[in-house]
Write a protein that holds these residues in place. Structure first.
Motif, short mmCIF file in Angstrom:
data_model
loop_
_atom_site.label_atom_id
_atom_site.label_comp_id
_atom_site.label_asym_id
_atom_site.label_seq_id
_atom_site.Cartn_x
_atom_site.Cartn_y
_atom_site.Cartn_z
N PRO A 145 -27.38 39.95 1.00
CA PRO A 145 -27.15 41.24 0.33
C PRO A 145 -25.92 41.99 0.83
O PRO A 145 -25.48 42.94 0.18
CB PRO A 145 -28.43 42.03 0.65
CG PRO A 145 -29.45 41.00 0.98
CD PRO A 145 -28.69 39.92 1.66
N ARG A 174 -20.49 42.62 -4.15
CA ARG A 174 -21.15 42.37 -5.44
C ARG A 174 -20.32 41.42 -6.31
O ARG A 174 -20.87 40.53 -6.97
CB ARG A 174 -21.35 43.70 -6.18
CG ARG A 174 -22.08 43.59 -7.51
CD ARG A 174 -23.56 43.40 -7.30
NE ARG A 174 -24.30 43.30 -8.54
CZ ARG A 174 -25.62 43.25 -8.62
NH1 ARG A 174 -26.34 43.28 -7.51
NH2 ARG A 174 -26.25 43.15 -9.77
N GLU A 175 -19.02 41.60 -6.31
CA GLU A 175 -18.15 40.75 -7.12
C GLU A 175 -18.22 39.30 -6.64
O GLU A 175 -18.21 38.37 -7.45
CB GLU A 175 -16.71 41.27 -7.05
CG GLU A 175 -15.75 40.56 -7.99
CD GLU A 175 -14.36 41.15 -7.95
OE1 GLU A 175 -13.51 40.76 -8.78
OE2 GLU A 175 -14.11 42.01 -7.08
N ILE A 223 -20.80 37.89 -5.13
CA ILE A 223 -22.12 37.35 -5.48
C ILE A 223 -22.15 36.91 -6.94
O ILE A 223 -22.59 35.81 -7.28
CB ILE A 223 -23.22 38.41 -5.21
CG1 ILE A 223 -23.37 38.63 -3.70
CG2 ILE A 223 -24.54 37.97 -5.83
CD1 ILE A 223 -24.35 39.73 -3.34
N GLU A 224 -21.65 37.76 -7.83
CA GLU A 224 -21.69 37.45 -9.25
C GLU A 224 -20.76 36.28 -9.60
O GLU A 224 -20.98 35.57 -10.58
CB GLU A 224 -21.31 38.68 -10.08
CG GLU A 224 -22.29 39.84 -9.94
CD GLU A 224 -23.73 39.46 -10.26
OE1 GLU A 224 -23.94 38.64 -11.18
OE2 GLU A 224 -24.64 39.95 -9.58
N ARG A 258 -22.02 32.54 -10.23
CA ARG A 258 -22.78 32.10 -11.40
C ARG A 258 -22.25 30.79 -11.99
O ARG A 258 -23.01 29.85 -12.22
CB ARG A 258 -22.75 33.19 -12.49
CG ARG A 258 -23.50 34.45 -12.15
CD ARG A 258 -23.62 35.32 -13.38
NE ARG A 258 -24.06 36.67 -13.09
CZ ARG A 258 -24.32 37.57 -14.02
NH1 ARG A 258 -24.16 37.27 -15.29
NH2 ARG A 258 -24.72 38.79 -13.68
N LYS A 277 -29.58 44.57 -4.45
CA LYS A 277 -28.43 43.69 -4.26
C LYS A 277 -28.77 42.22 -4.50
O LYS A 277 -27.88 41.38 -4.61
CB LYS A 277 -27.86 43.86 -2.85
CG LYS A 277 -27.29 45.25 -2.59
CD LYS A 277 -26.74 45.35 -1.16
CE LYS A 277 -26.18 46.73 -0.88
NZ LYS A 277 -25.66 46.83 0.52
N SER A 290 -29.11 39.94 -6.77
CA SER A 290 -28.74 39.84 -8.18
C SER A 290 -29.75 39.00 -8.97
O SER A 290 -30.03 37.86 -8.62
CB SER A 290 -27.35 39.21 -8.29
OG SER A 290 -27.07 38.83 -9.61
N ILE A 294 -28.44 35.65 -10.24
CA ILE A 294 -28.28 34.67 -9.15
C ILE A 294 -29.65 34.16 -8.71
O ILE A 294 -29.84 32.96 -8.52
CB ILE A 294 -27.53 35.29 -7.96
CG1 ILE A 294 -26.11 35.67 -8.37
CG2 ILE A 294 -27.49 34.31 -6.79
CD1 ILE A 294 -25.25 34.51 -8.80
#
Length: 516
Positions: A317, A321-322, A324-325, A328, A387, A389, A392
């Motif tokens: 976490p 964020r960018e 983590i995404e 995909r 967090k 996602s 994910i």
């Protein structure tokens, strides 16, 4: 008079032929390099000039024009030093024979005339063989990776003067002997062991954690992704670092893929071949570019450097964020496409993902006895868990809550089941999949597409009933539904069963967890 030689450059994991043309005309002494070169190529002028002089040859007086064609392809790196120097010496009459048009030349020159290693040699050798080139001249330090390619004469060059002597037939350089990948793989050991035969990070040293170990065994058998949730000190990191010891050995195709990636990235230590599955553990402060790849030179990122190996994301976490995404596409497709103004490249990224995280910002679950020492703010907990996602988590096959070992487990002096025993079961299950997918173009159950799931993951009536109940209870997405079927197929393979039974499906459902 113009000298013309051939070299090559890499674009992602593909190679491109580069024609090196050199013209010498009477004028004030100068040297210019054209053909969309980067700074490293531009600086080759000084390296080449010094290397020629230090090797005992005369540098020409006049205007030298070096053209790297085709001109619309961006040229980067220092691999063109050797062909540029050789072309200049050809114009000066130091070569007594014509250079063959079926030969490629690669290498960076030191100021003293020695030849330094360059990146991407394995990729260029594989491409050169397909394109019909008969000979390739490479730096001596790059010969281990080049030796993987048979059917191509590979000449290792130590110095510029040695290359001139070779070309003139006075002191021929012995070509590199091809090596057998099969022999290398079978003779290699995943990791060095101690006197008792255990790895430094061995499952035998992990106290308790039977559920987590079982989950990792299933994940290794079918190529699935894992989420480990637990308090600090519960053993998440130790489990992740022991995971490579139970993974099956890489196939010949996988060794070539991984070695190519590391060669292009300039991460081959001494030109050594990558025989062990990579283990990459980027820090949670890593940017999405370092994770996915890119930059000005479109280098591979962590997801590609972990190809056919393990990508461990600790403190998940805390990642941006960018970043983590951005996971995909590689998780879904097994490759990542990087597009920039300078171009677009595609790198493979089929990895075993292990995510580790605490249940709350304090590290302890709300009902954990130690949580009393860490005030639990519900708003902070909600923000922290947000967090994780959803898209994910939907791509994670197994979600495991890792509890702290109990007193009995901690105080016992007996070792747990060693990695080698778990590895044998994993390899047996993987062998089943190798035979199953021999004509399908994939390696593991995790790579099955909907058509293959329909073909190999049939359920009986009891299994269909149980899965229908799970869909209603867990509100499963279509992706989660298919992942459960693939996971069930892997559990059945570990059990040596040709059919997916209710017990296999029931176990796979236990790993859905409460996190998504």
């Amino acid at each position: 008079m113009i000298a013309k030689l051939f070299s090559a450059t890499t674009i992602g994991l593909e190679a491109q032929k580069i024609e090196v043309e050199i013209d010498l005309t009477p004028a004030l002494p100068s040297m210019v390099v054209v053909g969309l070169p980067d700074k490293a190529v531009q600086e080759s002028k000084e390296r080449v000039k010094s290397a020629i002089k230090q090797s005992g040859y005369e540098f020409p007086l006049g205007k030298l024009t070096v053209n790297l064609a085709p001109a619309d392809i961006y040229k980067s790196g220092s691999a063109f030093d050797l062909p540029i120097a050789l072309g200049i010496l050809q114009l000066m009459g130091y070569l007594q024979t014509e250079l063959p048009q079926t030969a490629l030349f690669l290498g960076e020159l030191s100021l003293d005339g020695s030849v330094r290693p360059v990146n991407g040699v394995l990729t260029i050798c594989l491409w050169a063989k397909k394109q019909g080139f008969s000979t390739i001249f490479i730096p001596e330090d790059n010969q281990p990776e080049a030796s993987l390619v048979s059917g191509l004469t590979v000449i290792p060059v130590k110095t510029l003067s040695a290359l001139i002597e070779h070309c003139n037939g006075r002191n021929p350089i012995q070509p590199v002997k091809p090596v057998s990948l099969t022999t290398l793989i079978h003779s290699s050991s995943a990791q060095p062991t101690n006197a008792d035969g255990y790895y430094p990070n061995d499952m035998a040293y992990i106290k308790g954690q039977k559920v987590a170990k079982r989950a990792l065994e299933i994940a290794a058998s079918g190529g699935h992704n894992v989420l480990l949730i637990g308090a600090p000190g519960s053993g998440k990191t130790m489990l992740a670092r022991s995971y490579p010891t139970i993974l099956p050995k890489m196939t010949e195709a996988e060794v070539l893929e991984v070695t190519q990636i590391y060669s292009v990235a300039g991460l081959l230590s001494g030109g050594k071949i990558i025989l062990e599955r990579p283990f990459r553990a980027p820090h949670h402060s890593s940017s999405h570019i370092s994770l996915i790849g890119g930059g000005s030179k479109l280098r591979p990122g962590e997801v590609s450097l972990a190809h056919r190996g393990v990508l461990f994301l600790d403190e998940f976490p805390e990642f941006d964020r960018e970043a983590i995404e951005a996971l995909r596409q590689p998780l879904e497709d097994g490759f990542v496409t990087i597009s920039r103004a300078s171009g677009s490249v595609c790198y493979p990224s089929r990895f075993y993902l292990i995510i580790a995280a605490n249940p709350t910002p304090s590290g302890f679950a709300e009902d954990d006895p130690l949580a009393s020492y860490k005030p639990q703010n519900r708003a902070a907990i909600a923000r922290y868990q947000a967090k994780f996602s959803g898209p994910i988590l939907d791509r994670i096959d197994l979600q495991v809550e890792v509890d702290r070992p109990n007193k009995t487990d901690l105080q016992t002096n007996e070792l747990a089941e060693p990695s080698r025993q778990i590895y044998e079961r994993v390899q047996a299950a993987r062998d089943i999949q190798t035979r199953r997918f021999a004509t399908e173009g994939i390696h593991t159950n995790a790579e099955m597409n909907p058509a293959l799931i329909r073909k190999y993951c049939q359920l009986d009536s009891d299994g269909e009933k149980l899965l229908n109940q799970a869909i209603d209870k867990f509100h499963l997405s279509a992706r989660a539904y298919m992942k459960i079927l693939k996971l069930s197929r892997t559990i059945a393979d570990l059990d040596g069963s040709s059919k997916i039974q209710v017990k296999h499906l029931a176990e796979s459902l236990q790993y859905r967890g409460r996190w998504g």
